[in-house]
Motif scaffolding. Structure first.
Motif, PDB file in Angstrom:
ATOM      1  N   ILE A 155      -5.169  -2.398  -4.071  1.00  0.00           N
ATOM      2  CA  ILE A 155      -4.169  -2.796  -3.081  1.00  0.00           C
ATOM      3  C   ILE A 155      -4.527  -2.227  -1.712  1.00  0.00           C
ATOM      4  CG2 ILE A 155      -1.741  -2.540  -2.399  1.00  0.00           C
ATOM      5  CD1 ILE A 155      -1.005  -2.693  -5.333  1.00  0.00           C
ATOM      6  N   MET A 156      -5.002  -0.972  -1.687  1.00  0.00           N
ATOM      7  CA  MET A 156      -5.438  -0.355  -0.426  1.00  0.00           C
ATOM      8  C   MET A 156      -6.589  -1.156   0.185  1.00  0.00           C
ATOM      9  SD  MET A 156      -3.690   2.444   0.123  1.00  0.00           S
ATOM     10  CE  MET A 156      -2.559   3.431  -0.847  1.00  0.00           C
ATOM     11  N   PRO A 196       0.807  -1.226   0.000  1.00  0.00           N
ATOM     12  CA  PRO A 196       0.000   0.000   0.000  1.00  0.00           C
ATOM     13  C   PRO A 196       0.838   1.273   0.000  1.00  0.00           C
ATOM     14  CG  PRO A 196      -0.856  -1.583   1.571  1.00  0.00           C
ATOM     15  CD  PRO A 196       0.449  -2.134   1.100  1.00  0.00           C
ATOM     16  N   GLY A 197       1.936   1.279   0.779  1.00  0.00           N
ATOM     17  CA  GLY A 197       2.755   2.484   0.900  1.00  0.00           C
ATOM     18  C   GLY A 197       3.412   2.884  -0.407  1.00  0.00           C
ATOM     19  N   MET A 198       4.175   1.977  -0.994  1.00  0.00           N
ATOM     20  CA  MET A 198       4.904   2.296  -2.219  1.00  0.00           C
ATOM     21  C   MET A 198       3.967   2.482  -3.406  1.00  0.00           C
ATOM     22  SD  MET A 198       7.937   2.837  -1.484  1.00  0.00           S
ATOM     23  CE  MET A 198       9.037   2.610  -0.082  1.00  0.00           C
ATOM     24  N   THR A 199       2.845   1.752  -3.407  1.00  0.00           N
ATOM     25  CA  THR A 199       1.868   1.927  -4.483  1.00  0.00           C
ATOM     26  C   THR A 199       1.273   3.329  -4.442  1.00  0.00           C
ATOM     27  OG1 THR A 199       1.313  -0.430  -4.374  1.00  0.00           O
ATOM     28  CG2 THR A 199      -0.227   1.007  -5.523  1.00  0.00           C
ATOM     29  N   TRP A 243     -11.181   4.394   2.677  1.00  0.00           N
ATOM     30  CA  TRP A 243     -11.453   5.736   2.141  1.00  0.00           C
ATOM     31  C   TRP A 243     -10.427   6.107   1.072  1.00  0.00           C
ATOM     32  CZ3 TRP A 243      -8.790  10.469   2.263  1.00  0.00           C
ATOM     33  CH2 TRP A 243      -9.536  11.580   1.851  1.00  0.00           C
ATOM     34  N   LEU A 244      -9.159   5.797   1.343  1.00  0.00           N
ATOM     35  CA  LEU A 244      -8.118   6.051   0.349  1.00  0.00           C
ATOM     36  C   LEU A 244      -8.354   5.219  -0.905  1.00  0.00           C
ATOM     37  CD1 LEU A 244      -4.806   6.208   2.444  1.00  0.00           C
ATOM     38  CD2 LEU A 244      -5.968   8.099   1.307  1.00  0.00           C
ATOM     39  N   ALA A 245      -8.764   3.962  -0.716  1.00  0.00           N
ATOM     40  CA  ALA A 245      -9.046   3.094  -1.857  1.00  0.00           C
ATOM     41  C   ALA A 245     -10.133   3.703  -2.733  1.00  0.00           C
ATOM     42  CB  ALA A 245      -9.474   1.707  -1.378  1.00  0.00           C
ATOM     43  N   TRP A 246     -11.164   4.262  -2.085  1.00  0.00           N
ATOM     44  CA  TRP A 246     -12.252   4.913  -2.834  1.00  0.00           C
ATOM     45  C   TRP A 246     -11.740   6.149  -3.575  1.00  0.00           C
ATOM     46  CZ3 TRP A 246     -16.777   4.181  -4.869  1.00  0.00           C
ATOM     47  CH2 TRP A 246     -17.578   5.276  -5.214  1.00  0.00           C
ATOM     48  N   LEU A 262       1.775   8.880   6.418  1.00  0.00           N
ATOM     49  CA  LEU A 262       1.844   8.457   7.821  1.00  0.00           C
ATOM     50  C   LEU A 262       0.767   7.431   8.149  1.00  0.00           C
ATOM     51  CD1 LEU A 262       2.892   8.688  10.719  1.00  0.00           C
ATOM     52  CD2 LEU A 262       1.391  10.682  11.019  1.00  0.00           C
ATOM     53  N   THR A 263      -0.463   7.733   7.791  1.00  0.00           N
ATOM     54  CA  THR A 263      -1.575   6.848   8.154  1.00  0.00           C
ATOM     55  C   THR A 263      -1.535   5.530   7.381  1.00  0.00           C
ATOM     56  OG1 THR A 263      -2.952   8.107   6.596  1.00  0.00           O
ATOM     57  CG2 THR A 263      -3.150   8.649   8.917  1.00  0.00           C
ATOM     58  N   ILE A 264      -1.069   5.579   6.141  1.00  0.00           N
ATOM     59  CA  ILE A 264      -0.950   4.333   5.375  1.00  0.00           C
ATOM     60  C   ILE A 264       0.053   3.405   6.043  1.00  0.00           C
ATOM     61  CG2 ILE A 264      -0.039   3.356   3.219  1.00  0.00           C
ATOM     62  CD1 ILE A 264      -1.311   5.723   1.757  1.00  0.00           C
ATOM     63  N   THR A 265       1.173   3.956   6.492  1.00  0.00           N
ATOM     64  CA  THR A 265       2.181   3.135   7.169  1.00  0.00           C
ATOM     65  C   THR A 265       1.645   2.593   8.487  1.00  0.00           C
ATOM     66  OG1 THR A 265       3.996   4.411   6.202  1.00  0.00           O
ATOM     67  CG2 THR A 265       4.507   3.089   8.131  1.00  0.00           C
ATOM     68  N   LEU A 266       0.983   3.422   9.263  1.00  0.00           N
ATOM     69  CA  LEU A 266       0.447   2.985  10.555  1.00  0.00           C
ATOM     70  C   LEU A 266      -0.611   1.897  10.386  1.00  0.00           C
ATOM     71  CD1 LEU A 266       0.140   6.362  12.510  1.00  0.00           C
ATOM     72  CD2 LEU A 266       1.941   4.630  12.675  1.00  0.00           C
TER      73      LEU A 266
END
Length: 208
Positions: free
Chosen positions: A195-196, A23-26, A86-89, A118-122
């Protein structure tokens, strides 16, 4: 102090973990394509901060607290998974637009990129697994002092993640020139969205 073997093992393991698409690198590639180098690196700083937080949790034994207060840890996982959804959407519904090289980005966009990183990593199961499960197998955490954490592990983590992230960002900037078609952009951002979503589902499944 950490031995040479432990240092090399940590650098190798962290580098491989970061290089494996997740998710992070994508998200980093997608943001770099749409926002350029500055946006990409700002998001990368957010990603790195998230890693440093988990590194600190592992080193200072706060993982024990996380397991003790399982309900709180579950709540955090659910909140992170909802944010990933939410990010995926957002990625899935991204409207393709012309890629403008050298376009200025606003402070709000940069702040959003940093917070997303930050939030994706967490909320990234791969990051959680690395620092709370794999790291203790590489380094004897009981022997890690505050000095070793601050003068060795933190700089090494920043160096490795910055190096890997920079490669992804530079690759994304090269791709920008070929993403002039709406279909190419749609494929990239929807792939990131999937991926998210898979990461979010994985986090929920772990809590059940």
């Amino acid at each position: 102090m950490l031995g040479t073997a432990q240092i090399l093992s940590y650098i190798t393991a962290l580098g491989l973990a970061a290089a494996i698409p997740g998710p992070g690198m994508t998200a980093l590639v997608a943001r770099s394509v749409s926002g350029g180098a500055i946006t990409g690196f700002i998001m990368l700083f957010g990603l790195i901060l998230g890693d440093l937080i988990y590194l600190s949790i592992a080193v200072f034994g706060l993982a024990v607290i996380a397991h003790t207060y399982a309900s709180l840890f579950t709540l955090i996982n659910w909140a992170a998974s909802l944010y990933l959804c939410w990010l995926a959407w957002q990625f899935w519904t991204y409207q393709p637009q012309a890629v403008e090289i050298g376009q200025k980005v606003t402070k709000q966009e940069l702040a959003s990129a940093w917070l997303s990183g930050l939030t994706i990593t967490l909320g990234n199961p791969k990051t959680i697994a690395f620092y709370l499960a794999i790291l203790p197998l590489i380094i004897t955490l009981d022997n890690v002092s505050l000095q070793i954490w601050g003068m060795m592990l933190v700089p090494l983590t920043i160096f490795v993640l910055l190096s890997i992230g920079a490669i992804f960002i530079l690759a994304a900037l090269r791709i920008r020139h070929f993403l002039t078609s709406a279909e190419a952009q749609r494929i990239l951002f929807r792939s990131a969205g999937m991926i998210m979503l898979l990461a979010a589902v994985g986090m929920v499944v772990k809590t059940l």
